[in-house]
Every structure is written in C-alpha cells, then in structure tokens.
Design a protein around this motif. Structure first.
Motif, PDB file in Angstrom:
ATOM      1  N   ILE A  13       0.840  -1.203   0.000  1.00  0.00           N
ATOM      2  CA  ILE A  13       0.000   0.000   0.000  1.00  0.00           C
ATOM      3  C   ILE A  13       0.872   1.249   0.000  1.00  0.00           C
ATOM      4  CG2 ILE A  13      -1.695   1.322   1.312  1.00  0.00           C
ATOM      5  CD1 ILE A  13      -2.838  -1.325   2.313  1.00  0.00           C
ATOM      6  N   ALA A  14       1.881   1.271   0.870  1.00  0.00           N
ATOM      7  CA  ALA A  14       2.785   2.424   0.910  1.00  0.00           C
ATOM      8  C   ALA A  14       3.536   2.565  -0.401  1.00  0.00           C
ATOM      9  CB  ALA A  14       3.763   2.275   2.075  1.00  0.00           C
ATOM     10  N   SER A  15       3.953   1.443  -0.977  1.00  0.00           N
ATOM     11  CA  SER A  15       4.657   1.481  -2.254  1.00  0.00           C
ATOM     12  C   SER A  15       3.761   2.013  -3.362  1.00  0.00           C
ATOM     13  CB  SER A  15       5.171   0.086  -2.610  1.00  0.00           C
ATOM     14  OG  SER A  15       5.816   0.089  -3.860  1.00  0.00           O
ATOM     15  N   THR A  16       2.474   1.667  -3.322  1.00  0.00           N
ATOM     16  CA  THR A  16       1.532   2.182  -4.307  1.00  0.00           C
ATOM     17  C   THR A  16       1.393   3.689  -4.198  1.00  0.00           C
ATOM     18  OG1 THR A  16       0.282   0.113  -4.357  1.00  0.00           O
ATOM     19  CG2 THR A  16      -0.872   2.100  -5.074  1.00  0.00           C
ATOM     20  N   ALA A  17       1.247   4.193  -2.969  1.00  0.00           N
ATOM     21  CA  ALA A  17       1.171   5.641  -2.768  1.00  0.00           C
ATOM     22  C   ALA A  17       2.433   6.324  -3.280  1.00  0.00           C
ATOM     23  CB  ALA A  17       0.965   5.947  -1.279  1.00  0.00           C
ATOM     24  N   VAL A  50      -6.895   3.984  -1.090  1.00  0.00           N
ATOM     25  CA  VAL A  50      -8.165   3.468  -0.585  1.00  0.00           C
ATOM     26  C   VAL A  50      -8.576   2.217  -1.357  1.00  0.00           C
ATOM     27  CG1 VAL A  50     -10.632   3.962  -0.412  1.00  0.00           C
ATOM     28  CG2 VAL A  50      -8.965   5.686   0.294  1.00  0.00           C
ATOM     29  N   ALA A  51      -8.378   2.224  -2.680  1.00  0.00           N
ATOM     30  CA  ALA A  51      -8.724   1.044  -3.478  1.00  0.00           C
ATOM     31  C   ALA A  51      -7.908  -0.166  -3.046  1.00  0.00           C
ATOM     32  CB  ALA A  51      -8.493   1.341  -4.966  1.00  0.00           C
ATOM     33  N   PHE A  52      -6.606   0.026  -2.839  1.00  0.00           N
ATOM     34  CA  PHE A  52      -5.738  -1.064  -2.407  1.00  0.00           C
ATOM     35  C   PHE A  52      -6.159  -1.557  -1.025  1.00  0.00           C
ATOM     36  CE2 PHE A  52      -1.351  -2.544  -3.809  1.00  0.00           C
ATOM     37  CZ  PHE A  52      -1.452  -3.752  -3.140  1.00  0.00           C
ATOM     38  N   LEU A  53      -6.511  -0.626  -0.152  1.00  0.00           N
ATOM     39  CA  LEU A  53      -6.923  -1.007   1.204  1.00  0.00           C
ATOM     40  C   LEU A  53      -8.207  -1.834   1.163  1.00  0.00           C
ATOM     41  CD1 LEU A  53      -5.879  -0.401   4.113  1.00  0.00           C
ATOM     42  CD2 LEU A  53      -7.597   1.407   4.222  1.00  0.00           C
ATOM     43  N   LEU A  54      -9.142  -1.460   0.320  1.00  0.00           N
ATOM     44  CA  LEU A  54     -10.390  -2.205   0.209  1.00  0.00           C
ATOM     45  C   LEU A  54     -10.149  -3.615  -0.323  1.00  0.00           C
ATOM     46  CD1 LEU A  54     -12.787   0.535  -1.238  1.00  0.00           C
ATOM     47  CD2 LEU A  54     -12.735  -0.377   1.094  1.00  0.00           C
ATOM     48  N   ARG A  90      -5.378  -6.567  10.152  1.00  0.00           N
ATOM     49  CA  ARG A  90      -5.501  -7.166  11.480  1.00  0.00           C
ATOM     50  C   ARG A  90      -5.850  -6.157  12.573  1.00  0.00           C
ATOM     51  NH1 ARG A  90      -2.377 -12.104  11.500  1.00  0.00           N
ATOM     52  NH2 ARG A  90      -1.853 -11.800  13.695  1.00  0.00           N
ATOM     53  N   SER A  91      -6.028  -4.895  12.219  1.00  0.00           N
ATOM     54  CA  SER A  91      -6.273  -3.881  13.243  1.00  0.00           C
ATOM     55  C   SER A  91      -7.180  -2.793  12.686  1.00  0.00           C
ATOM     56  CB  SER A  91      -4.944  -3.258  13.696  1.00  0.00           C
ATOM     57  OG  SER A  91      -5.167  -2.103  14.488  1.00  0.00           O
ATOM     58  N   PRO A  92      -8.064  -2.239  13.518  1.00  0.00           N
ATOM     59  CA  PRO A  92      -8.890  -1.107  13.069  1.00  0.00           C
ATOM     60  C   PRO A  92      -8.071   0.139  12.762  1.00  0.00           C
ATOM     61  CG  PRO A  92      -9.192  -1.512  15.427  1.00  0.00           C
ATOM     62  CD  PRO A  92      -8.420  -2.676  14.880  1.00  0.00           C
ATOM     63  N   TRP A  93      -6.814   0.178  13.247  1.00  0.00           N
ATOM     64  CA  TRP A  93      -5.941   1.306  12.928  1.00  0.00           C
ATOM     65  C   TRP A  93      -5.626   1.375  11.437  1.00  0.00           C
ATOM     66  CZ3 TRP A  93      -5.072   5.431  15.736  1.00  0.00           C
ATOM     67  CH2 TRP A  93      -5.196   5.356  17.124  1.00  0.00           C
ATOM     68  N   ALA A  94      -5.970   0.332  10.690  1.00  0.00           N
ATOM     69  CA  ALA A  94      -5.778   0.368   9.237  1.00  0.00           C
ATOM     70  C   ALA A  94      -6.538   1.529   8.599  1.00  0.00           C
ATOM     71  CB  ALA A  94      -6.216  -0.952   8.617  1.00  0.00           C
ATOM     72  N   ALA A  95      -7.541   2.054   9.296  1.00  0.00           N
ATOM     73  CA  ALA A  95      -8.326   3.170   8.761  1.00  0.00           C
ATOM     74  C   ALA A  95      -7.484   4.429   8.557  1.00  0.00           C
ATOM     75  CB  ALA A  95      -9.500   3.481   9.686  1.00  0.00           C
ATOM     76  N   VAL A  96      -6.346   4.544   9.266  1.00  0.00           N
ATOM     77  CA  VAL A  96      -5.506   5.741   9.112  1.00  0.00           C
ATOM     78  C   VAL A  96      -4.502   5.588   7.984  1.00  0.00           C
ATOM     79  CG1 VAL A  96      -5.733   6.178  11.588  1.00  0.00           C
ATOM     80  CG2 VAL A  96      -3.679   5.036  10.739  1.00  0.00           C
ATOM     81  N   LEU A 115       4.953   2.970   9.119  1.00  0.00           N
ATOM     82  CA  LEU A 115       3.702   3.475   9.682  1.00  0.00           C
ATOM     83  C   LEU A 115       2.511   2.640   9.218  1.00  0.00           C
ATOM     84  CD1 LEU A 115       4.117   7.360   9.426  1.00  0.00           C
ATOM     85  CD2 LEU A 115       3.897   6.021  11.519  1.00  0.00           C
ATOM     86  N   CYS A 116       2.467   2.324   7.922  1.00  0.00           N
ATOM     87  CA  CYS A 116       1.352   1.516   7.400  1.00  0.00           C
ATOM     88  C   CYS A 116       1.356   0.122   8.018  1.00  0.00           C
ATOM     89  CB  CYS A 116       1.449   1.417   5.876  1.00  0.00           C
ATOM     90  SG  CYS A 116       1.053   2.940   5.004  1.00  0.00           S
ATOM     91  N   ARG A 117       2.530  -0.455   8.180  1.00  0.00           N
ATOM     92  CA  ARG A 117       2.620  -1.804   8.747  1.00  0.00           C
ATOM     93  C   ARG A 117       2.180  -1.796  10.211  1.00  0.00           C
ATOM     94  NH1 ARG A 117       7.457  -3.783   6.373  1.00  0.00           N
ATOM     95  NH2 ARG A 117       6.077  -4.555   4.734  1.00  0.00           N
ATOM     96  N   ALA A 118       2.584  -0.786  10.944  1.00  0.00           N
ATOM     97  CA  ALA A 118       2.157  -0.694  12.344  1.00  0.00           C
ATOM     98  C   ALA A 118       0.646  -0.546  12.440  1.00  0.00           C
ATOM     99  CB  ALA A 118       2.856   0.487  13.013  1.00  0.00           C
TER     100      ALA A 118
END
Length: 264
Positions: free
Chosen positions: A75-79, A131-135, A144-150, A222-225
């Motif tokens: 995801i970070a690499s895509t951004a 957002v597309a990649f995250l979905l 694995r965590s709701p923190w993925a929303a950030v 940051l994304c992995r955390a």
C-alpha cells in the motif's frame, strides 16, 4: 511576472482550488480506466506476491503471515509510485510540451496556486489508489487492526513527501531522459530495499542506513504498524515529522524552481 503579481494583493485571484478543478475536469475523461487498474493491480499484486510467494514463506515474518506483513508495504509502495508517476511526466510536459503552467501564470494565478492545485490533484490520485488497495486487501482478510483506517492519511503524507521534491526535479530537468534516470536509480531501488518485500534488518549495515533515510521506509513502517496493530520501529511523531520535513523542503524547493521558470 504574472498578472496577479504585477497588480499586487488587491487583485482578485483564482485560488488553487480552481487549478485542482481544472485537473479534475481532465480526469473525468480517463477515470474509468484508472478505477479499473486501481482495483485490478492490487488483486494481481496480492495474488502474485502475497498468496503466490507467501506460500513459500512458511514461518511468515515476525510471527505474522507473509501476506498480512506484505500488504501494508504494498500500500505504501503504491502511494509512493503514484506520487512519483503523477509528478514526473505531467509536470515536465506542463513546462516543455503543453505549456499549461505558462498559460496559468499569465492568468491571475500565483506560483503557489499553480503548484498547490496540481499537487492537490496528485494527492487525490494517491488517496484514491490507496483506498482502493486497502479495500482489496480487506477483502483478502489481510488487515488485522482497526488502525488500518488511518493508512490513507499516511499515504497522503507519504505522497506529499515524495511529490513535492519530485515536482522540483521534474521542473528543473531539460528532457524526459532525466526522468528515466530517476526511476532507474531512485524509484526502483527504493521500492526494492525500503522494507516493502522483506525486513530492512536483512540488509547489510550500510544499505540499511540508506533505507532508513528514504521517505518510503517511513511510510511502510507506519502503514505496517497500523494494519498489524503493533508499534512502529520508530516513534510515530518521528515518522510524521520526518515525512513533513520532506514535504516542506520539497515544496520550498519546487516553489523556487517554478518561480525561476515562470516569473519573467
């Protein structure tokens, strides 16, 4: 000197939002293909790297299945890659081939409006891709965590930290040959060695320190955390301040290069 800058602050000027709207109007003709690729590429990437390669990584990474560990890096690499792609040839063409920036500078637009509007569109592209990649990855159960929303917010900051200095580079080079060099000697090595596909700790000491300097590694950490619900290797404020420094420094440098090229 532009009309707005010659006439002074009393002249009504078009804000950066109007420049952003200009790019959105053009994007209306191509968004369908962009949306298709935004969802198809994450699916193919997750299947190829996460499921395909991940099947050979029995132990995972740090006790986490390889797919779950890999996804935030992708995801970070895509951004990162969207920010670079939208800040290279489009910026160079607006200077050298199409002349869009020169036309905008002749209108009641300031350098900050021209840059800010275009950067806003770049960040819009980064946000939609992230957002597309995250979905897609959520559908694979790799979050694995709701923190993925950030994560989209991290993607925006990473995108700005990358796009701003690349704007300066693209505005300064005389031909697109230099953009190919940027991809060959910066973008590709950074993608391979900034912790996207394997832990940076696997690298030799010298390369590891180089990886830590890159903005991509900070975005990956940051994304992995966030997606795994664990603490990052660096402190969160440290990551954010570092990416903010790249953003501010890149903006100031790009503004200087744009001003030198457009204000006569």
């Amino acid at each position: 000197m532009s009309v707005a800058e010659r006439a002074g602050p009393g002249v009504a000027r078009v804000p950066a939002l109007a420049v952003f709207a200009y790019y959105l109007v053009g994007y209306r003709r191509t968004w369908r293909a962009g949306v298709f690729s935004s969802f198809l590429l994450p699916v193919l990437t997750v299947l190829g790297f996460g499921v395909g390669v991940g099947a050979y990584v029995d132990r995972g990474v740090g006790g986490v299945p390889y797919l779950d560990w890999l996804v935030p890096g992708l995801i970070a690499s895509t951004a990162f890659q969207v920010a670079v792609a939208e800040s290279t040839w489009p910026v160079l063409s607006n200077f050298r081939w199409i002349g869009t920036y020169s036309a905008q500078a002749a209108a009641p637009l300031r350098i900050g409006d021209i840059m800010g509007g275009h950067l806003a569109f770049v960040l819009f592209r980064v946000l939609t891709s992230t957002v597309a990649f995250l979905l897609v990855t959520a559908l694979f159960g790799a979050l694995r965590s709701p923190w993925a929303a950030v994560v989209p917010l991290v993607g925006l900051l990473l995108g700005l930290a990358v796009a701003a200095p690349v704007f300066a580079f693209s505005a300064a080079v005389p031909s697109d040959s230099y953009l190919a060099l940027l991809f060959r000697f910066a973008v590709i090595p950074m993608t391979l060695f900034a912790g996207v596909f394997f832990p940076v700790e696997q690298l030799p000491g010298g390369l590891r320190q180089v990886a830590y300097v890159t903005p991509l590694w900070h975005g990956v950490d940051l994304c992995r955390a966030a997606t795994l619900g664990v603490a990052p290797q660096w402190s969160v404020p440290g990551h954010l301040l570092y990416l903010a420094a790249w953003s501010v420094g890149g903006w100031l440098l790009a503004r200087r290069v744009f001003r030198r090229a457009l204000v006569v």
